[in-house]
Scaffold this active site. Structure first.
Site, PDB file in Angstrom:
ATOM      1  N   CYS A  55       0.839  -1.210   0.000  1.00 47.15           N
ATOM      2  CA  CYS A  55       0.000   0.000   0.000  1.00 47.15           C
ATOM      3  C   CYS A  55       0.874   1.260   0.000  1.00 47.15           C
ATOM      4  O   CYS A  55       2.090   1.193   0.131  1.00 47.15           O
ATOM      5  CB  CYS A  55      -0.893  -0.002   1.228  1.00 47.15           C
ATOM      6  SG  CYS A  55       0.027   0.134   2.771  1.00 47.15           S
ATOM      7  N   ALA A  58       3.187   1.685   2.894  1.00 47.53           N
ATOM      8  CA  ALA A  58       4.380   0.839   2.794  1.00 47.53           C
ATOM      9  C   ALA A  58       5.433   1.504   1.911  1.00 47.53           C
ATOM     10  O   ALA A  58       6.629   1.478   2.217  1.00 47.53           O
ATOM     11  CB  ALA A  58       4.013  -0.535   2.237  1.00 47.53           C
ATOM     12  N   HIS A 187       5.830   6.141  -2.651  1.00 52.91           N
ATOM     13  CA  HIS A 187       7.159   6.618  -3.070  1.00 52.91           C
ATOM     14  C   HIS A 187       7.055   8.098  -3.452  1.00 52.91           C
ATOM     15  O   HIS A 187       7.879   8.915  -3.053  1.00 52.91           O
ATOM     16  CB  HIS A 187       7.665   5.873  -4.310  1.00 52.91           C
ATOM     17  CG  HIS A 187       7.796   4.397  -4.155  1.00 52.91           C
ATOM     18  ND1 HIS A 187       7.621   3.534  -5.198  1.00 52.91           N
ATOM     19  CD2 HIS A 187       8.097   3.630  -3.077  1.00 52.91           C
ATOM     20  CE1 HIS A 187       7.808   2.286  -4.782  1.00 52.91           C
ATOM     21  NE2 HIS A 187       8.100   2.333  -3.504  1.00 52.91           N
TER      22      HIS A 187
HETATM   23 FE1  CFM Z   1      12.838   0.073  -5.948  1.00 53.75          FE
HETATM   24 FE2  CFM Z   1      10.907  -0.637  -4.524  1.00 53.75          FE
HETATM   25 FE3  CFM Z   1      13.447  -1.375  -4.014  1.00 53.75          FE
HETATM   26 FE4  CFM Z   1      12.253  -2.258  -6.220  1.00 53.75          FE
HETATM   27 FE5  CFM Z   1      11.342  -4.108  -4.606  1.00 53.75          FE
HETATM   28 FE6  CFM Z   1       9.990  -2.586  -2.912  1.00 53.75          FE
HETATM   29 FE7  CFM Z   1      12.530  -3.332  -2.375  1.00 53.75          FE
HETATM   30 MO1  CFM Z   1      10.577  -5.044  -2.281  1.00 53.75          MO
HETATM   31  S1  CFM Z   1      10.936  -0.685  -6.660  1.00 53.75           S
HETATM   32  S2  CFM Z   1      14.215  -1.638  -5.974  1.00 53.75           S
HETATM   33  S3  CFM Z   1      11.851  -4.226  -6.806  1.00 53.75           S
HETATM   34  S4  CFM Z   1      12.484   0.525  -3.843  1.00 53.75           S
HETATM   35  S5  CFM Z   1       9.309  -4.212  -4.026  1.00 53.75           S
HETATM   36  S6  CFM Z   1       9.111  -0.653  -3.249  1.00 53.75           S
HETATM   37  S7  CFM Z   1      10.878  -3.124  -1.069  1.00 53.75           S
HETATM   38  S8  CFM Z   1      12.611  -5.180  -3.313  1.00 53.75           S
HETATM   39  S9  CFM Z   1      14.385  -2.209  -2.268  1.00 53.75           S
END
Ligand code: CFM
Length: 539
Positions: A55, A58, A187
């Site tokens: 969500c 998160a 984000h």
């Molecule tokens: Fe970017 Fe992410 Fe990440 Fe990602 Fe991810 Fe994530 Fe992550 Mo899980 S887009 S690279 S592929 S910040 S889903 S929101 S938490 S691995 S560090």
């Protein structure tokens, strides 16, 4: 078996027709003969479908803000949201000053029914006082969970009053879980808040060393950014701030002095990258430190940007030395991995980033996708002008940024910028699809039904995704590598990371565990037919 349109159609026919129409737009079979292949992304998941998405809360608190270690991150809401986002993402941090590393804490207002009925602002204000008394952090963030938005607590007002009272930055984020279709919205909210309230607040006017850079979209999962920084520092770069892995308010506030911003995860932080370019005149470079060749390419592109012969030479020296060290080890693991196939489905960047590393081990990615990325992460940034903004996207306002009157300075001339853009991904990202092989499957927001179906059809040798689908897949007899948390391993970035990854993947293939599991299709006949009595069916 390869999947063609007919097979895909049969798979989708199992859905009710309305669901089929929707899901069809999220799945493509790569075909470079077509002028373009559009994929639908960043739209609502159909209720009832088991998605891997998270969500907005998160994405804001968990992903972008959480790794800032000298900041206390208050979760304003019932305790569950704080508890279940506590410690699960492996964004590591260490600090020279142990009194300023709060990464292991979980701080929440623990709203009760009376707070929901009568409002939670007073409780939040009291919590800030308590945080100041106990921790004395360099800054505080407050992240809203769903009920906070529903009851209308004015977080911004509480934060402003507390900031005046305590004299440290206190930033409030209205990142209620429902604010978007996934964590992606969070984000964006976090990017806006950091840009407004942190970056540029420091008083540095000049960088303290040579080749000053920021690393954006690197969250130090399993120690990735430590490996990246090891390489960059050895070459001679000055890392001003990492956003936000092992990062801090203290570093971030001076991020404006960098001469170049590296973007590792485009999805989660391209907003800040763009805004820094507008406000301070600093271009960004798309990098990828996952995989040996991708790391080498990124290092060479960086050196080309600065254009200093000494830097270029040092870059080549470090590359040669690292290669000589890791290639023989990787070669050993490659013998085990060669010829195998993988699914690579992660959140918003890694679905792309890990394909090169798999290929270096001789593993072909036959299916890839993102949970919550946007069309530009698939098709490249050129499609941005034609992306239709729906109501969900409009929920998150774009921050209006203008050039900083005092600090804006073009870091390179427009002519050089144009020249470099032809050679390196400067302020641009071409997306994942362009690098995928014809016939491979690209799926947006892969759900659990489709996961099982595609596994039955393609029978990959390894499945890489996250905790929500890992064990289902392993029960099908297929090793699963979590590419969110790295299954308690890592780092996987840079040269040392490639070795760790190769070791872990080879170990997954060679584990005797798989001999004890019978995949469902091994109990089913490969062909079905009937035996006609008294001769062949032709008689
Ligand atoms: Fe970017 Fe992410 Fe990440 Fe990602 Fe991810 Fe994530 Fe992550 Mo899980 S887009 S690279 S592929 S910040 S889903 S929101 S938490 S691995 S560090």
């Amino acid at each position: 078996m390869a999947i063609n349109q007919k097979v895909l159609e049969e798979l989708l026919n199992q859905y009710p027709s309305k669901v089929k129409r929707n899901r069809k737009k999220h799945i493509i079979i790569k075909d470079s003969a077509l002028a373009r292949q559009e994929i639908e992304a960043n739209t609502r998941t159909i209720p009832g479908i088991i998605t891997n998405r998270g969500c907005a809360f998160a994405g804001c608190k968990g992903v972008v803000l959480g790794p800032l270690k000298d900041v206390i991150h208050i979760v304003h809401g019932p305790i569950g949201c704080a508890f279940y986002t506590w410690g699960a993402r492996r964004n590591k941090a260490k600090s020279e000053d142990p009194t300023k590393n709060f990464i292991n804490y979980c701080v929440s207002t623990d709203m009760q029914e009376s707070d929901i009925v009568f409002g939670g602002e007073k409780k939040l204000a009291r919590m800030i006082d308590e945080v100041m008394e106990i921790f004395k952090p360099n800054a505080i963030t407050i992240s809203a969970t769903c009920p906070v938005g529903l009851i209308g607590d004015d977080l911004q007002a509480v934060a402003k009053a507390a900031q005046e009272k305590h004299g440290i930055p206190i930033l409030a984020f209205n990142c209620e879980g429902y604010k978007g279709v996934s964590q992606s919205a969070g984000h964006h909210i976090a990017n806006n808040g950091l840009m407004e309230g942190v970056i540029g607040q420091g008083d540095w006017e000049e960088a303290p060393g040579k080749y000053p850079i920021n690393i954006l979209g690197e969250y130090n999962i399993g120690g990735d950014s430590w490996e990246v920084e090891r390489i960059l520092k050895e070459i001679g770069y000055t890392v001003i701030a990492v956003m936000t892995g092992d990062g801090s308010y203290e570093e971030l506030k001076n991020a404006h002095v960098a001469e170049l911003n590296l973007v590792q995860c485009h999805r989660s932080i391209n907003y800040i990258a763009d805004m820094l370019e507008t406000k301070y005149g600093t271009p960004w470079l798309k990098v990828n430190f996952i995989g040996v060749q991708a790391t080498i390419d990124s290092l060479r592109n960086m050196a080309l940007y600065f254009g200093d012969p000494a830097l270029i030479q040092k870059t080549e020296e470090v590359i040669a030395r690292e290669l000589a060290r890791v290639e023989p080890i990787l070669g050993q693991y490659k013998k085990i991995c060669q010829g195998k196939t993988a699914f690579c489905f992660v959140g918003g960047s890694r679905g792309h980033h890990y394909q090169g590393l798999y290929a270096e081990l001789g593993i072909e990615t036959v299916l890839a996708g993102y949970e919550f990325a946007h069309r530009d992460d698939y098709e490249g940034r050129d499609v941005i002008p034609e992306i239709k903004l729906d109501a969900d996207t409009k929920n998150i306002p774009d921050l209006h940024v203008t050039p900083d009157e005092r600090r804006f300075r073009l870091k390179i001339s427009p002519e050089r910028m144009e020249e470099l853009k032809k050679k390196i991904p400067l302020s641009n990202y071409k997306g994942m699809n362009i690098e995928m092989k014809d016939g491979s499957i690209i799926v947006d927001d892969l759900n659990h039904f489709e996961t099982e179906e595609f596994i039955r059809l393609l029978k990959p040798d390894i499945f890489s995704s996250g905790i929500k689908d890992k064990y289902v897949v392993q029960k099908m007899g297929i090793p699963s590598k979590q590419l969110h948390s790295y299954d308690y391993s890592g780092p996987y970035a840079g040269f040392n990371g490639a070795v760790n990854f190769a070791r872990d993947i080879a170990m997954a293939f060679t584990s005797p565990t798989w001999n004890f599991i019978t995949p469902p299709w091994k109990n089913e006949p490969l062909l079905e037919g009937t035996i006609a009595e008294g001769g062949c069916s032709e008689c």
